[in-house]
Scaffold this active site. Structure first.
Site, mmCIF file in Angstrom:
data_model
loop_
_atom_site.group_PDB
_atom_site.id
_atom_site.type_symbol
_atom_site.label_atom_id
_atom_site.label_comp_id
_atom_site.label_asym_id
_atom_site.label_seq_id
_atom_site.Cartn_x
_atom_site.Cartn_y
_atom_site.Cartn_z
ATOM 1 C CG HIS A 5 -2.077 -0.916 1.116
ATOM 2 N ND1 HIS A 5 -2.778 -1.123 -0.042
ATOM 3 C CD2 HIS A 5 -2.677 -1.689 2.037
ATOM 4 C CE1 HIS A 5 -3.748 -1.982 0.160
ATOM 5 N NE2 HIS A 5 -3.709 -2.360 1.419
ATOM 6 C CD GLU A 56 -2.769 -9.617 7.042
ATOM 7 O OE1 GLU A 56 -2.089 -8.572 6.957
ATOM 8 O OE2 GLU A 56 -2.798 -10.314 8.072
ATOM 9 C CB THR A 63 0.117 -9.452 10.060
ATOM 10 O OG1 THR A 63 -0.127 -8.714 8.861
ATOM 11 C CG2 THR A 63 0.067 -10.931 9.800
ATOM 12 C CB SER A 114 -4.011 -2.067 8.171
ATOM 13 O OG SER A 114 -4.331 -2.409 9.479
ATOM 14 C CG ASN A 115 1.851 -0.868 8.616
ATOM 15 O OD1 ASN A 115 2.718 -0.058 8.905
ATOM 16 N ND2 ASN A 115 1.657 -1.272 7.363
ATOM 17 C CB SER A 161 3.760 -0.282 2.589
ATOM 18 O OG SER A 161 2.726 0.345 3.281
HETATM 19 FE FE1 SF4 Z 1 4.835 -9.031 6.609
HETATM 20 FE FE2 SF4 Z 1 5.430 -6.466 6.721
HETATM 21 FE FE3 SF4 Z 1 2.875 -7.218 6.646
HETATM 22 FE FE4 SF4 Z 1 4.364 -7.629 8.819
HETATM 23 S S1 SF4 Z 1 3.765 -5.640 7.960
HETATM 24 S S2 SF4 Z 1 2.995 -9.122 7.862
HETATM 25 S S3 SF4 Z 1 6.370 -8.124 7.956
HETATM 26 S S4 SF4 Z 1 4.392 -7.478 5.034
#
Ligand code: SF4
Length: 320
Positions: free
Chosen positions: A48, A133, A172, A231-232, A275
């Site tokens: 992303h 995901e 994740t 998301s992260n 990302s």
């Molecule tokens: Fe894999 Fe990165 Fe997604 Fe974690 S954030 S699951 S290391 S792609």
């Protein structure tokens, strides 16, 4: 006449930016371009980030929404987020050269969901509806054998009989704190539910949230480099706000900075989602340097040394 610039302290959260799964996914597209020539098709955004996608487009990658946009026989890469089981099957039926860039840590969740299903458990997946995901993980086992919950309130609407064997998996890239609470509530409602020893939240998500927490109370403003659909990255904004920096903003580029927030501040924190490439962090630091007399400090919460192998189809010894 020279005008003195106001001072500004910059704290860079570390680790930040690219994780091993993103690094591998980008490398997969690049190596596929070398091996097969242009074009190489990529189903969905490989990761992303618009900057990353645009730079791969320039090298000859073509991004598509679905496989019916890919010619038979062409190489096609599946994104780091993972795909439902039906996608590689479809690619094989269409005689494509399928290259899987699913992060190995996402693949692990897929295998766990499969194992639970094979052992007769209904799977409860904690994640965000519509995220690639989540679509990929739900597509590992038959519809009706996996249930998605997004928030703690969803647990009260689950109505599994106490004799139904249950397991949970998680996306994740979730908030560590929120997910821990949800798992606790799930275990309270269904004491027999089983799941991973910790959570499925990956090392990169965990480390980036811990790193931004470390600087949150020490700065006036935080910028998180990342895409709105990452998301992260969005979790990093939440983590910053929950840990003492209410003025935390998600930006894609330096051009997104709202300079009015600098009226009354003397310090700024910067981090980047898994990302977002480091060049975008440098771009923000440079933009700040043009307006302020800056000092830059790297605040390292932990070090990372994780790397994943390329898929067999792209490893050097496989290249004819
Ligand atoms: Fe894999 Fe990165 Fe997604 Fe974690 S954030 S699951 S290391 S792609």
């Amino acid at each position: 006449m020279t005008t003195e610039k106001p001072s500004l302290k910059i704290l860079l959260a570390a680790p930040r930016g690219f994780c091993a799964g993103v690094d591998r996914a980008i490398q997969i597209v690049q190596v596929a371009l070398q091996k097969f020539g242009t074009p190489v098709y990529v189903r969905h955004e490989i990761v992303h980030n618009k900057f990353v996608v645009d730079s791969l487009k320039k090298k000859g990658a073509i991004f598509v929404d679905e496989l019916d946009q890919v010619p038979a026989g062409a190489p096609v890469v599946f994104s780091a987020h993972g795909v439902p089981k039906s996608v590689p099957v479809d690619a094989q039926n269409r005689k494509m050269i399928a290259i899987d860039a699913t992060c190995p840590l996402v693949s692990k969740v897929h295998r766990d969901a499969e194992r639970h299903h094979a052992e007769g458990r209904h799977v409860i997946l904690i994640g965000h509806k519509g995220h690639p995901e989540v679509i990929g993980t739900m597509g590992q086992i038959p519809a009706g054998t996996i249930t998605l919950i997004e928030k703690i309130e969803d647990i009260s609407s689950l109505n599994f009989d106490k004799h139904v064997s249950l397991a949970y998996c998680t996306q994740t890239t979730l908030s560590i704190e929120d997910t821990a609470q949800m798992i606790e509530a799930l275990k309270f409602r269904y004491p027999h539910i089983i799941g991973p020893s910790k959570q499925d939240i990956c090392y990169a998500t965990t480390n980036r949230q811990n790193a931004v927490q470390k600087i949150a109370s020490a700065v006036d403003v935080i910028f998180v480099l990342g895409a709105p659909n990452s998301s992260n990255s969005r979790r990093l904004v939440e983590a910053a706000k929950q840990n003492g920096c209410v003025r935390a903003f998600l930006i894609e580029r330096a051009t997104d900075i709202d300079w009015s927030v600098f009226d009354d501040i003397s310090s700024v924190g910067i981090t980047a989602g898994a990302s977002a490439p480091e060049v975008l962090v440098e771009e923000v630091v440079f933009a700040l340097q043009e307006r302020f007399d800056v000092t830059v400090e790297n605040v390292e919460a932990t070090t990372e040394n994780i790397a994943f192998n390329l898929p067999l189809i792209l490893r050097e010894e496989q290249v004819a």
